[in-house]
Motif scaffolding. Structure first.
Motif, short mmCIF file in Angstrom:
data_model
loop_
_atom_site.label_atom_id
_atom_site.label_comp_id
_atom_site.label_asym_id
_atom_site.label_seq_id
_atom_site.Cartn_x
_atom_site.Cartn_y
_atom_site.Cartn_z
N LEU A 1 43.27 31.76 41.00
CA LEU A 1 41.95 32.36 40.89
C LEU A 1 41.75 33.48 41.91
O LEU A 1 41.14 34.50 41.61
CB LEU A 1 40.86 31.30 41.03
CG LEU A 1 40.77 30.29 39.88
CD1 LEU A 1 39.67 29.28 40.15
CD2 LEU A 1 40.57 30.97 38.55
N SER A 2 42.29 33.30 43.10
CA SER A 2 42.20 34.34 44.12
C SER A 2 42.94 35.60 43.68
O SER A 2 42.44 36.72 43.83
CB SER A 2 42.78 33.85 45.45
OG SER A 2 42.02 32.80 45.97
N GLU A 3 44.13 35.42 43.13
CA GLU A 3 44.91 36.56 42.64
C GLU A 3 44.20 37.25 41.48
O GLU A 3 44.18 38.49 41.42
CB GLU A 3 46.30 36.10 42.21
CG GLU A 3 47.19 35.71 43.35
CD GLU A 3 48.51 35.12 42.91
OE1 GLU A 3 48.82 35.12 41.69
OE2 GLU A 3 49.27 34.64 43.79
N GLN A 4 43.62 36.48 40.58
CA GLN A 4 42.91 37.07 39.44
C GLN A 4 41.67 37.81 39.91
O GLN A 4 41.34 38.88 39.38
CB GLN A 4 42.53 35.99 38.41
CG GLN A 4 43.72 35.42 37.67
CD GLN A 4 44.46 36.48 36.90
OE1 GLN A 4 43.90 37.20 36.08
NE2 GLN A 4 45.77 36.58 37.13
N ASP A 5 40.98 37.27 40.89
CA ASP A 5 39.80 37.93 41.45
C ASP A 5 40.19 39.26 42.09
O ASP A 5 39.52 40.28 41.88
CB ASP A 5 39.12 37.02 42.47
CG ASP A 5 37.80 37.57 42.96
OD1 ASP A 5 37.01 38.04 42.13
OD2 ASP A 5 37.57 37.53 44.19
N GLU A 6 41.26 39.26 42.84
CA GLU A 6 41.73 40.49 43.49
C GLU A 6 42.15 41.53 42.44
O GLU A 6 41.83 42.72 42.57
CB GLU A 6 42.89 40.19 44.44
CG GLU A 6 43.31 41.36 45.28
CD GLU A 6 42.22 41.89 46.20
OE1 GLU A 6 42.20 43.12 46.44
OE2 GLU A 6 41.38 41.11 46.68
N LYS A 7 42.83 41.08 41.41
CA LYS A 7 43.25 41.99 40.34
C LYS A 7 42.03 42.60 39.66
O LYS A 7 42.01 43.81 39.39
CB LYS A 7 44.09 41.20 39.31
CG LYS A 7 44.60 42.02 38.16
CD LYS A 7 45.43 41.16 37.22
CE LYS A 7 45.83 41.91 35.98
NZ LYS A 7 46.55 41.06 35.03
N HIS A 8 41.02 41.79 39.42
CA HIS A 8 39.79 42.28 38.79
C HIS A 8 39.09 43.30 39.68
O HIS A 8 38.61 44.33 39.21
CB HIS A 8 38.86 41.11 38.49
CG HIS A 8 37.60 41.49 37.81
ND1 HIS A 8 37.56 41.95 36.51
CD2 HIS A 8 36.32 41.52 38.26
CE1 HIS A 8 36.31 42.23 36.19
NE2 HIS A 8 35.54 41.98 37.23
N LYS A 9 39.05 43.03 40.98
CA LYS A 9 38.43 43.97 41.92
C LYS A 9 39.15 45.32 41.91
O LYS A 9 38.50 46.37 41.88
CB LYS A 9 38.46 43.41 43.35
CG LYS A 9 37.45 42.34 43.61
CD LYS A 9 37.57 41.86 45.05
CE LYS A 9 36.74 40.63 45.30
NZ LYS A 9 36.93 40.11 46.66
N LEU B 1 41.80 31.71 31.44
CA LEU B 1 40.92 31.94 32.60
C LEU B 1 39.79 30.92 32.65
O LEU B 1 39.28 30.61 33.73
CB LEU B 1 40.37 33.36 32.58
CG LEU B 1 41.39 34.46 32.85
CD1 LEU B 1 40.73 35.84 32.72
CD2 LEU B 1 42.03 34.30 34.22
#
Length: 103
Positions: free
Chosen positions: A77-85, A56
Motif C-alpha cells: 500500500l505504501s508503494e502504491q500510494d507513492e506511485k499514485h502521488k 487494490l
C-alpha cells in the motif's frame, strides 16, 4: 495496460507473501499449518484473473483476515500510494505547464 498492472502487482504481492511467510516459518513465528491457511486465504482472495482495481480493494483486507500479512500489506500500500502521488504530481506539472504556455 490495466491487465499488465494487475499481473505485475499480483506477482509482487505473491512474492512478498512467500518471502514473508518463509521468514516467519524460519523464525518460528508461525506454524506450517498456519502458513498453509494463510496461503489458501490469499489464493482465494487473489485469483489469477483479478483486475487491478479489485486487487487494490482486496489488498487492505488481507491483514484483516491474516494478521501475519500486515507487513506485506503495509509495504504494497505504501508503494502504491507513492506511485499514485508521483503520477498526480506529473499530471499537475503538465497541467501547469500548459496553463503557463497558454497564458
Amino acid at each position: 495496460m490495466q491487465n499488465e498492472d494487475a499481473l505485475t502487482l499480483r506477482k509482487k504481492l505473491e512474492a512478498l507473501i512467500v518471502d514473508d511467510l518463509h521468514k516467519q516459518l524460519t523464525n518460528g513465528e508461525i506454524t506450517g499449518d498456519r502458513a498453509a491457511e494463510v496461503a489458501e486465504l490469499v489464493l482465494e482472495m487473489v485469483p489469477e484473473n483479478i483486475t487491478h482495481d479489485e486487487l487494490l480493494r482486496v489488498i487492505p483486507q488481507l491483514d484483516d483476515k491474516a494478521s501475519e500479512l500486515s507487513g506485506v500489506v503495509f509495504q504494497i500500500l505504501s508503494e502504491q500510494d507513492e506511485k499514485h502521488k508521483v503520477e498526480m504530481i506529473g499530471k499537475l506539472r503538465a497541467s501547469l505547464e500548459g496553463m503557463i504556455k497558454n497564458g
